[in-house]
Scaffold this motif. Sequence first.
Motif, PDB file in Angstrom:
ATOM      1  N   ASN A 106       3.987   1.713  -1.139  1.00 10.63           N
ATOM      2  CA  ASN A 106       4.595   1.782  -2.326  1.00 10.63           C
ATOM      3  C   ASN A 106       3.537   2.454  -3.243  1.00 10.63           C
ATOM      4  N   LYS A 107       2.319   1.773  -3.398  1.00 16.08           N
ATOM      5  CA  LYS A 107       1.301   2.360  -4.420  1.00 16.08           C
ATOM      6  C   LYS A 107       0.969   3.782  -4.187  1.00 16.08           C
ATOM      7  N   ARG A 155       0.816  -1.144   0.021  1.00 19.10           N
ATOM      8  CA  ARG A 155      -0.020  -0.105   0.055  1.00 19.10           C
ATOM      9  C   ARG A 155       0.863   1.198   0.169  1.00 19.10           C
TER      10      ARG A 155
END
Length: 317
Positions: free
Chosen positions: A86-87, A84
Motif C-alpha cells: 500500500n505504501k 508495504r
Amino acid sequence: MATSARPGRLPVIDLLRGLALLAMALYHLSWDLSFFRFVDWDLVDDAGWIAARYLIAGSFLALVGAGLVLWDVRGRDWRRWAIRLNKVAAGAAAVTVATWFVIPDQFIFFGILHCIAVASILGLLFLRLPPVLNFVLGLAVIALPILWRSTLFDPSWLLWTGLGTLPPRSNDYEPLFPWFGPVLLGIAAARWWLRARAPGGAVDGDIPGRPLRWAGRHSLAVYLIHQPLLIGLLLLVGMALGRDPQAMLSPPPDPAPLLIDCQVQCEQRGGGTETCHAYCGCMVDGVRAQSLWPALRPDAAPELKDRLLDLAASCSR
C-alpha cells in the motif's frame, strides 16, 4: 551497543538498497544538472549513461525479488506485505499526480514504483519455483522486448507491458517487460544465497555503512523526497548565479532555428560562411550555457539584453 535487525530484514540487504539509492541520487543529480543547463551531458543517448540507468533500476528490482524471498522464509507476514504494498502504491500514485501537473506531456504513468508494486504481487507466483527456472525466466523476460514487439500492445492501456512498438513519452518508464526480469533474477539469487548460508549480518553492527543501511530501511521515503530536495537546491544555486528560476524550469528551446537565423543574418551583413558558422555556434552555445533564451524575446529585461550583448562581443572576438 548493537541493535537487533528488524524481523524480516537483513542488514546486508539494507546496505545494498542504500547503495542503490546513492547511485540513483547521483544519477538524478546529473539529470537535474543537465536539465537546468549547468552541464552539457547527454543522458538520453550516451551509452554510458544508458547503462548506468539500467544497472541502477535493475538493482532496485532485483532487491525487490530478494526481499520477497526473505519475507517468504520468515513466515509470510501478510499484514506486513500488504502495508508495504500500500505504501509503494500510494507513492506511485503520488508520483503520477505530481508529474501530471508539473510535466503533463511526459508524466510518469508506469515508473519504477508502479513496477515494484505490480512485481510485489506477481512475484508471489514465482517464489517457490526452482532458482534455475527463475533465472532462465528472468533472462527470457529481459530478452523478449528486444527480440519481439507487436502493434497489438501499442494502445495506451497496454503500455505497461513494454511490448508495444511505440515508446511513450514519460520521464520514467519501467514496464513489466523487461523490468520484471531483474525481480526474477533477484528471487533466484536470494535462494542460492540462502542455500549457501552466505553471511548477511545477524545484527546491524555486523555490516558497515550505517547511514546507507538507514537509507535502505527507509528507501521509499528517500526516493520520494530526494528529487524535490535536489531540484530546490539547484534552483537556489541558479538564483545565486543570477538565473531566472522560471527560465530554468522551462525546457530549453530548439537551438536549430536560432543557429539558422543567426547564420543568415551574419552572411547578409557580409560575413564569410566559416566565420559566421563559428560566431553563431559560439552564440548558441553561450545562450544555452547561460540560460539566456529569455534575452531573445523583444520584451527581455535590460540586464538580460546587456548579457546577450556581452556574449555577442565575446563571440565576435
